[in-house]
Enzyme design. Sequence first.
Site, PDB file in Angstrom:
ATOM      1  N   CYS A 339      35.828  33.783  33.946  1.00  0.00           N
ATOM      2  CA  CYS A 339      35.115  32.600  34.444  1.00  0.00           C
ATOM      3  C   CYS A 339      34.647  31.621  33.365  1.00  0.00           C
ATOM      4  O   CYS A 339      34.844  30.410  33.530  1.00  0.00           O
ATOM      5  CB  CYS A 339      33.970  33.009  35.365  1.00  0.00           C
ATOM      6  SG  CYS A 339      33.223  34.597  35.045  1.00  0.00           S
ATOM      7  N   ARG A 368      37.464  45.792  29.481  1.00  0.00           N
ATOM      8  CA  ARG A 368      36.088  46.226  29.693  1.00  0.00           C
ATOM      9  C   ARG A 368      35.953  47.674  29.231  1.00  0.00           C
ATOM     10  O   ARG A 368      36.797  48.512  29.575  1.00  0.00           O
ATOM     11  CB  ARG A 368      35.692  46.125  31.175  1.00  0.00           C
ATOM     12  CG  ARG A 368      35.748  44.708  31.715  1.00  0.00           C
ATOM     13  CD  ARG A 368      35.467  44.667  33.210  1.00  0.00           C
ATOM     14  NE  ARG A 368      35.623  43.315  33.735  1.00  0.00           N
ATOM     15  CZ  ARG A 368      35.536  42.987  35.010  1.00  0.00           C
ATOM     16  NH1 ARG A 368      35.301  43.943  35.913  1.00  0.00           N
ATOM     17  NH2 ARG A 368      35.686  41.740  35.403  1.00  0.00           N
ATOM     18  N   GLN A 386      43.540  40.510  36.336  1.00  0.00           N
ATOM     19  CA  GLN A 386      42.955  40.101  37.607  1.00  0.00           C
ATOM     20  C   GLN A 386      43.718  38.922  38.202  1.00  0.00           C
ATOM     21  O   GLN A 386      44.193  38.061  37.473  1.00  0.00           O
ATOM     22  CB  GLN A 386      41.491  39.692  37.417  1.00  0.00           C
ATOM     23  CG  GLN A 386      40.598  40.810  36.903  1.00  0.00           C
ATOM     24  CD  GLN A 386      39.184  40.319  36.645  1.00  0.00           C
ATOM     25  OE1 GLN A 386      38.984  39.260  36.067  1.00  0.00           O
ATOM     26  NE2 GLN A 386      38.205  41.081  37.084  1.00  0.00           N
ATOM     27  N   ASP A 388      42.658  36.257  39.292  1.00  0.00           N
ATOM     28  CA  ASP A 388      41.367  35.578  39.261  1.00  0.00           C
ATOM     29  C   ASP A 388      41.515  34.108  39.627  1.00  0.00           C
ATOM     30  O   ASP A 388      42.498  33.463  39.256  1.00  0.00           O
ATOM     31  CB  ASP A 388      40.775  35.696  37.856  1.00  0.00           C
ATOM     32  CG  ASP A 388      39.263  35.725  37.873  1.00  0.00           C
ATOM     33  OD1 ASP A 388      38.680  35.538  38.952  1.00  0.00           O
ATOM     34  OD2 ASP A 388      38.670  35.935  36.802  1.00  0.00           O
ATOM     35  N   HIS A 390      39.012  30.340  40.460  1.00  0.00           N
ATOM     36  CA  HIS A 390      37.705  29.686  40.554  1.00  0.00           C
ATOM     37  C   HIS A 390      37.880  28.329  41.211  1.00  0.00           C
ATOM     38  O   HIS A 390      38.773  27.562  40.841  1.00  0.00           O
ATOM     39  CB  HIS A 390      37.065  29.547  39.171  1.00  0.00           C
ATOM     40  CG  HIS A 390      36.707  30.865  38.568  1.00  0.00           C
ATOM     41  ND1 HIS A 390      37.585  31.570  37.776  1.00  0.00           N
ATOM     42  CD2 HIS A 390      35.594  31.635  38.695  1.00  0.00           C
ATOM     43  CE1 HIS A 390      37.021  32.713  37.416  1.00  0.00           C
ATOM     44  NE2 HIS A 390      35.821  32.779  37.956  1.00  0.00           N
ATOM     45  N   LYS A 470      27.575  36.379  48.240  1.00  0.00           N
ATOM     46  CA  LYS A 470      28.982  36.735  48.066  1.00  0.00           C
ATOM     47  C   LYS A 470      29.533  37.411  49.311  1.00  0.00           C
ATOM     48  O   LYS A 470      28.797  37.959  50.134  1.00  0.00           O
ATOM     49  CB  LYS A 470      29.165  37.654  46.855  1.00  0.00           C
ATOM     50  CG  LYS A 470      28.485  39.010  46.982  1.00  0.00           C
ATOM     51  CD  LYS A 470      28.834  39.911  45.803  1.00  0.00           C
ATOM     52  CE  LYS A 470      28.176  41.286  45.957  1.00  0.00           C
ATOM     53  NZ  LYS A 470      28.668  42.238  44.947  1.00  0.00           N
ATOM     54  N   HIS A 516      33.790  32.030  42.660  1.00  0.00           N
ATOM     55  CA  HIS A 516      34.655  33.039  42.052  1.00  0.00           C
ATOM     56  C   HIS A 516      35.408  33.729  43.194  1.00  0.00           C
ATOM     57  O   HIS A 516      34.785  34.119  44.175  1.00  0.00           O
ATOM     58  CB  HIS A 516      33.840  34.112  41.318  1.00  0.00           C
ATOM     59  CG  HIS A 516      32.877  33.576  40.306  1.00  0.00           C
ATOM     60  ND1 HIS A 516      33.072  33.728  38.944  1.00  0.00           N
ATOM     61  CD2 HIS A 516      31.697  32.915  40.440  1.00  0.00           C
ATOM     62  CE1 HIS A 516      32.051  33.182  38.293  1.00  0.00           C
ATOM     63  NE2 HIS A 516      31.211  32.683  39.183  1.00  0.00           N
TER      64      HIS A 516
END
Length: 641
Positions: A339, A368, A386, A388, A390, A470, A516
Amino acid sequence: MPKITLPDKSKRSFKEPITINQLAADIGPGLAKSTVAGKISGKRVDASDLIAEDCEVEIITSDTEEGLEVVRHSCAHLLAHALKQLYPETKLAIGPTIENGFYYDFLLEQKITEKELDKIEKRMKKLASENYEVVREVVSKTKAKKTFKDRNENYKLKIIKDIPDGETIALYHHNEYIDMCRGPHVTNTRHLKAFKLTKVSGAYWKGDSKNEMLQRIYGTAWKTKKDLDKYLENLVEAEKRDHRKIGRQLDLFHFQEEAPGMVFWHSKGWTIYRVLEDFIRRQQIEAGYEEIKTPQLVDRRLWEQSGHWDKYRENMFITEIDEEHANEKRVNALKPMNCPCHVQVYKQGLKSYRDLPIRLAEFGSCHRYEASGTLHGLLRVRAMTQDDGHIFCTEEQIESETKNFIEVLSHTYKELGFEKFDIKLSTRPEVRVGSDSVWERSEVALEDAIKNLGLPYEISEGEGAFYGPKLDFVLTDALQREWQCGTLQADFNLPERLDTNFVGEDGVKHRPVMLHRAILGSFERFIGILIEHYAGSLPVWLSPVQVIVLNITDKHSEYSKEIRNSIKKNGFRVKSDLRKEKITYKIRDHSMQKVPYLLVVGDKELKNNSISVRARGGVDLGSMSLSKFLEILKKDIEKKN
């Protein structure tokens, strides 16, 4: 004289205070028999608790999820009772519930192995059959300390030390055995009939590797033996479907000590990955996303600005670089999430309200740090990619963007073979950023988007992220296991921290809302879920090898190659097996590899310019022309599942 309001809004009055158990008996003997706990004014309590004043009361029975949790929690105490009888020197720690079961941590010099579980379980069944009363006693901190000091239970004393003064402490008396717990628990062991101890492992005290290692026994508990047997059957099936085992069998991937938690993808496994990535890419392009790529190694300054350095540093891989012999080394970190980097892309150039929404997507490689004991094949890794994305939008666009995302996610899951998923809306926590009015509008926007799609959902009060509400999307697989994969999170915090703006219609700079979102979560974990969902027999479109051509003897080799090359030219994933082995052996070998279609070529096929087709599962489709087979293959791929 308490006046009690029941969930159906009916009321009952009593001259004297009454327990939950007594209230259940007053309503009916069937209800009394299945009562395991209750709620007084929304607070969960033991069935032995007194109702002394006017209030709303709900009776919790063993056939509900809440009731089953009480049963499982009580089975943890039953396990501890059995341990103390069989191994009196046992020092007990904690025994909470977990999904589908419970565990108890304890210190014992003798190492408990799988062999001892049967003996411990038999003692649990013996104790449960005594139908003894479980008695709750509220005590002072002083009495609690004395109780466990007399019993030489050091871990209970450590727990008591951490309990704030004034907080209720309850002891549970199980005949000669005493435990301490918030509860609630069953009031009689007659409710504890369908349970099974499943495995033994190690566990650090308080989950901290700096503390001593304890032993942990896991168990599962259910309302009926039928439910228990079904769950145990699923466990056996889950073991057969273990993606790590199938990954080895099908030569998809491996792990090794030199790179813990990081996947070595083999050719066939990487093919699955690429096909899945291409599929997700098409979904995102159709939904109006721009695909980007951002650096993996980023200076600590950005992580400090975003807040990750303070909140997430212990989970980050950090490097120090002596850049051109500078006095101070430059500190970088492998990104644990994408992000902050996506914000940097958004910030290149002035944005107008007319530009919004801006949808950015990345197949972002993240790292991670996960404790080695928590790593679990593809399902828990240290290096992941991911899907991912946004979305930078205005508050007014949250609802429409949420609706659009859910539609894409729903279509994607269906194409991947998951017909059912649940939605959980998590609302504002106590500690949060942003005004209540913004939170209110955002929560309403997310909820309205779900309602407008006619989808069921549940609300998790106070479970939202500190930066915004969320939605979590939970899949159900072939074994009825739940997997939280997709997510959509509204974020008011990061645009503020990273000074992110757009120029509004009024000519003034405003903060965008940052959504997100992810559909799969991570490719690694989702592929692990897919492998277990399909037991390795992936749909044809996802299968790494879709067709194998098998010759019966050497004289059929050239024809086999011609068939293989023709199929390959048509865009399908095909191989030939020309080994000098019996055809029955080759068929069995590739059937074990779960290849969707096997094409057998012999004298008859060579003469007739045809192929014999066997579908996965040993289904003989007979002899046919190559063109007819290609039609079948194409249709099979188009329908996805």
